[in-house]
Motif scaffolding. Structure first.
Motif, mmCIF file in Angstrom:
data_model
loop_
_atom_site.group_PDB
_atom_site.id
_atom_site.type_symbol
_atom_site.label_atom_id
_atom_site.label_comp_id
_atom_site.label_asym_id
_atom_site.label_seq_id
_atom_site.Cartn_x
_atom_site.Cartn_y
_atom_site.Cartn_z
ATOM 1 N N VAL A 99 0.860 -1.192 0.102
ATOM 2 C CA VAL A 99 0.039 -0.151 0.046
ATOM 3 C C VAL A 99 0.813 1.389 0.026
ATOM 4 C CG1 VAL A 99 -1.695 1.312 1.294
ATOM 5 C CG2 VAL A 99 -2.025 -1.154 0.940
ATOM 6 N N PHE A 100 1.919 1.113 0.759
ATOM 7 C CA PHE A 100 2.668 2.395 0.954
ATOM 8 C C PHE A 100 3.354 2.530 -0.658
ATOM 9 C CE2 PHE A 100 7.268 3.950 1.701
ATOM 10 C CZ PHE A 100 6.610 5.011 2.324
ATOM 11 N N LEU A 117 2.276 1.855 -3.461
ATOM 12 C CA LEU A 117 1.242 2.328 -4.302
ATOM 13 C C LEU A 117 1.105 3.574 -3.903
ATOM 14 C CD1 LEU A 117 -0.523 0.700 -6.333
ATOM 15 C CD2 LEU A 117 -2.311 0.855 -4.437
ATOM 16 N N VAL A 118 0.843 4.317 -2.993
ATOM 17 C CA VAL A 118 0.454 5.624 -2.513
ATOM 18 C C VAL A 118 1.882 6.474 -3.080
ATOM 19 C CG1 VAL A 118 0.423 7.285 -0.767
ATOM 20 C CG2 VAL A 118 -0.821 5.292 -0.575
ATOM 21 N N MET A 119 2.935 5.963 -2.767
ATOM 22 C CA MET A 119 4.276 6.920 -3.211
ATOM 23 C C MET A 119 4.289 6.833 -4.720
ATOM 24 S SD MET A 119 6.191 7.875 -0.590
ATOM 25 C CE MET A 119 7.825 7.955 -1.515
ATOM 26 N N SER A 148 1.741 6.598 -6.950
ATOM 27 C CA SER A 148 0.795 7.412 -7.738
ATOM 28 C C SER A 148 1.077 8.938 -7.321
ATOM 29 C CB SER A 148 -0.698 6.932 -7.186
ATOM 30 O OG SER A 148 -0.480 7.057 -5.720
ATOM 31 N N SER A 149 1.551 9.230 -6.085
ATOM 32 C CA SER A 149 1.910 10.778 -5.820
ATOM 33 C C SER A 149 3.017 11.046 -6.889
ATOM 34 C CB SER A 149 2.140 10.977 -4.456
ATOM 35 O OG SER A 149 3.250 10.259 -3.967
#
Lengths: 188, 209
Positions: B102-103, B105-107, B109-110
């Motif tokens: 998840v981490f 993924l977030v990184m 996408s940002s």
């Protein structure tokens, strides 16, 4: 063509209890016999067989059918037996020094329970001596010897079960045999 | 034959792994060596006794015991309809990996958002007075002498003159005329990963100095 066991294993994996029961039927007594020869204790042998089947069930999806099913299940059960023998040794080696019984070490001092069938109770003296000698075999020789005599596995198959090269198996058979010879030499 | 060799052969013999020639050799030795003859007799007896003792036809459990054990095993095995290894159960059994995923993924996408955001021309450098900017083109004219580094983002860089430092072009093109002279490194960054690396190393080095 897949082996019967591989097909049963596949069915059991899909949740077929009868398929698993059949696997139990096919191997239970063989495993018990092996475990009993390794541990010489009824209760422990039963525990090992039960635990082995539990592990088989839990790991059915990881069973690789390029390996013979018998090799796989024997590997699981043998490892469980070896673990138990090692644990015993750890306990008994503590007071191994103080034991002054000639030719007996921790293994021989494990009380074998007496709920054995008639045939085992009626051991002759000779048989008792051999029995005792086999019991004192160190675990690494014992596993090889038991698999060799009991199941008449080829050296190659024993190597597969124990995960070691055939040359090692051979050496262990030879050492185990010498070990027994020395134990029996003066007694027979 | 040496007695040690003879003993090895004896074991191979008991393992049924001795060729006829070797058997003959062994026999020859044994006929002449009492110690080895005794040894072989002992080993053969050991082998036979162990074999009898471990014979699988010797029953170690009765039929009732056997069926009791079967029942015990079948009771202990936790049969259930196996659910297909679902996503939820996988997540539950691998918490650390899930959190990490998840981490990431977030990184990611940002980072992608940042990557697409900057589409405006950005020029930075310590000496921009001699640099000509028109539209999305940054030109270092012939005869100009830029001191220090030059960074062009989202634009074309045409270098005709001298640059006394590094020239870095991000998401753009670089043209170097034959009269150009760049004393430092020339870097062109197009790949997202390169860009990311550049940003990271840039922010770290700006922290350091």
């Amino acid at each position: 063509m897949k082996s019967v066991e591989a097909r049963l294993a596949r069915l059991a994996l899909k949740g077929d209890q009868r398929a698993f029961a059949e696997l139990v039927e096919m191997y239970q007594d063989k495993l018990y016999h092996m475990a009993y020869r390794m541990l010489y204790n009824r209760q422990e042998a039963e525990d090992v067989v039960q635990e082995a089947f539990l592990r088989v069930y839990r790991n059915l999806e990881r069973y690789d059918d390029t390996m013979k099913f018998s090799t796989w299940i024997y590997r699981i059960a043998t490892n469980l037996c070896i673990d138990r023998l090692r644990k015993r040794k750890a306990v008994y080696s503590l007071d191994a020094e103080s034991s002054d019984h000639e030719g007996l070490d921790g293994y021989a001092m494990i009380p074998s329970d007496d709920r054995t069938p008639e045939s085992e109770l009626l051991l002759s003296d000779t048989q008792r001596i051999i029995h005792q000698a086999i019991e004192t075999l160190p675990a690494k020789y014992k596993s090889v010897m038991v698999l060799r005599y009991l199941e008449e596995l080829s050296l190659q198959e024993i190597g597969d079960v124990l995960g070691m090269p055939v040359t090692t198996v051979k050496t262990r058979v030879h050492r185990g045999r010498e070990f027994l010879r020395k134990k029996l030499e003066h007694k027979l | 034959m040496n007695c040690n060799v003879a003993v090895m052969l004896m074991h191979d013999y008991l393992d049924d792994e001795l060729s006829r020639d070797e058997q003959a050799e062994l026999k020859l030795h044994i006929d002449s060596c009492v110690a080895c003859r005794t040894r072989l007799e002992q080993l053969e007896r050991t082998e036979a006794l162990t074999g009898t003792m471990m014979d699988k036809r010797r029953p170690v459990m009765t039929a009732e015991q056997s069926s009791a054990l079967t029942a015990r095993i079948m009771d202990s095995v936790p049969f259930k309809r196996r659910r297909r290894a679902g996503f939820a159960s996988w997540v539950r059994s691998h918490p650390a990996i899930s959190v990490a995923a998840v981490f990431v993924l977030v990184m990611f996408s940002s980072f992608l958002a940042m990557w697409q955001q900057d589409s405006e021309l950005t020029v930075s450098g310590s000496d921009l007075a001699q640099v000509v900017i028109s539209g999305d083109t940054v030109t270092v004219p012939e005869g100009a002498h830029v001191k220090g580094d030059l960074v062009v983002e989202n634009g074309k860089a045409n270098v005709y003159g001298e640059v006394d430092g590094d020239v870095t072009v991000i998401s753009g093109s670089l043209y170097q005329a034959s009269t150009a002279h760049i004393s430092g490194e020339v870097k062109q960054i197009d790949q997202a990963l390169d860009w990311f690396w550049y940003k990271v190393s840039h922010s770290i080095s700006s922290l350091a100095y």
